[in-house]
Write a protein that holds these residues in place. Structure first.
Motif, mmCIF file in Angstrom:
data_model
loop_
_atom_site.group_PDB
_atom_site.id
_atom_site.type_symbol
_atom_site.label_atom_id
_atom_site.label_comp_id
_atom_site.label_asym_id
_atom_site.label_seq_id
_atom_site.Cartn_x
_atom_site.Cartn_y
_atom_site.Cartn_z
ATOM 1 N N VAL A 147 0.863 -1.176 0.000
ATOM 2 C CA VAL A 147 0.000 0.000 0.000
ATOM 3 C C VAL A 147 0.900 1.227 0.000
ATOM 4 O O VAL A 147 1.822 1.327 0.808
ATOM 5 C CB VAL A 147 -0.913 0.001 1.250
ATOM 6 N N ASP A 148 0.654 2.165 -0.922
ATOM 7 C CA ASP A 148 1.457 3.380 -1.012
ATOM 8 C C ASP A 148 0.856 4.488 -0.156
ATOM 9 O O ASP A 148 -0.364 4.646 -0.114
ATOM 10 C CB ASP A 148 1.526 3.868 -2.461
ATOM 11 N N TYR A 149 1.748 5.234 0.505
ATOM 12 C CA TYR A 149 1.321 6.341 1.356
ATOM 13 C C TYR A 149 2.180 7.565 1.075
ATOM 14 O O TYR A 149 3.319 7.453 0.643
ATOM 15 C CB TYR A 149 1.475 5.981 2.840
ATOM 16 N N PHE A 150 1.626 8.724 1.436
ATOM 17 C CA PHE A 150 2.341 9.990 1.344
ATOM 18 C C PHE A 150 1.546 10.984 2.176
ATOM 19 O O PHE A 150 0.379 11.227 1.880
ATOM 20 C CB PHE A 150 2.429 10.442 -0.123
ATOM 21 N N HIS A 151 2.113 11.474 3.253
ATOM 22 C CA HIS A 151 1.403 12.443 4.094
ATOM 23 C C HIS A 151 2.414 13.278 4.868
ATOM 24 O O HIS A 151 3.535 12.844 5.119
ATOM 25 C CB HIS A 151 0.431 11.733 5.052
ATOM 26 N N GLU A 183 6.603 9.409 10.805
ATOM 27 C CA GLU A 183 5.953 8.127 11.074
ATOM 28 C C GLU A 183 6.931 7.198 11.772
ATOM 29 O O GLU A 183 8.127 7.196 11.472
ATOM 30 C CB GLU A 183 5.467 7.503 9.769
ATOM 31 N N ASP A 243 7.036 3.074 12.609
ATOM 32 C CA ASP A 243 6.428 1.758 12.414
ATOM 33 C C ASP A 243 7.141 0.778 13.337
ATOM 34 O O ASP A 243 8.364 0.609 13.245
ATOM 35 C CB ASP A 243 6.579 1.281 10.964
ATOM 36 N N SER A 282 7.399 11.150 6.828
ATOM 37 C CA SER A 282 6.308 10.559 6.060
ATOM 38 C C SER A 282 5.898 11.393 4.850
ATOM 39 O O SER A 282 5.021 10.984 4.098
ATOM 40 C CB SER A 282 5.104 10.288 6.962
ATOM 41 N N PRO A 284 7.345 9.564 -0.169
ATOM 42 C CA PRO A 284 6.469 8.440 -0.521
ATOM 43 C C PRO A 284 7.004 7.139 0.078
ATOM 44 O O PRO A 284 8.199 6.855 0.006
ATOM 45 C CB PRO A 284 6.516 8.398 -2.050
ATOM 46 N N HIS A 285 6.092 6.360 0.686
ATOM 47 C CA HIS A 285 6.500 5.113 1.326
ATOM 48 C C HIS A 285 5.454 4.035 1.100
ATOM 49 O O HIS A 285 4.303 4.318 0.816
ATOM 50 C CB HIS A 285 6.780 5.317 2.817
ATOM 51 N N LYS A 286 5.914 2.799 1.226
ATOM 52 C CA LYS A 286 5.074 1.645 0.922
ATOM 53 C C LYS A 286 5.355 0.550 1.951
ATOM 54 O O LYS A 286 6.511 0.303 2.286
ATOM 55 C CB LYS A 286 5.408 1.151 -0.484
ATOM 56 N N ILE A 294 1.733 8.126 13.772
ATOM 57 C CA ILE A 294 1.881 9.199 12.790
ATOM 58 C C ILE A 294 1.761 10.540 13.505
ATOM 59 O O ILE A 294 0.823 10.766 14.267
ATOM 60 C CB ILE A 294 0.800 9.099 11.696
#
Length: 65
Positions: free
Chosen positions: A4-8, A12, A14, A42, A45-47, A62
């Motif tokens: 799942v790709d994220y960008f905010h 972050e 984990d 964060s 772009p991270h996955k 987050i």
């Protein structure tokens, strides 16, 4: 499990409680197992992707300014 790709905005953290996951941040690929953690910007772009047959459980914290 497909990644799942994220960008905010923000940061972050984990923490892997069980299983193994691959966390890609920009061009950097990190493999994490139970007890491992990763902290990053964060806004990059991270996955996240589970990479074991065992169920992966994570605590994701987050922070957004």
């Amino acid at each position: 499990h497909k990644g799942v790709d994220y960008f905010h905005e923000g940061e972050e953290l984990d923490y892997v409680h069980s299983g193994r996951v691959q966390v890609t941040v920009g061009d950097h690929v990190n493999t994490l197992a139970a007890g491992d953690c990763l902290h990053f910007n964060s806004g990059i772009p991270h996955k996240l992707k589970s990479i074991s047959d065992e169920r992966a459980e994570l605590l994701v914290v987050i922070y957004t300014p």
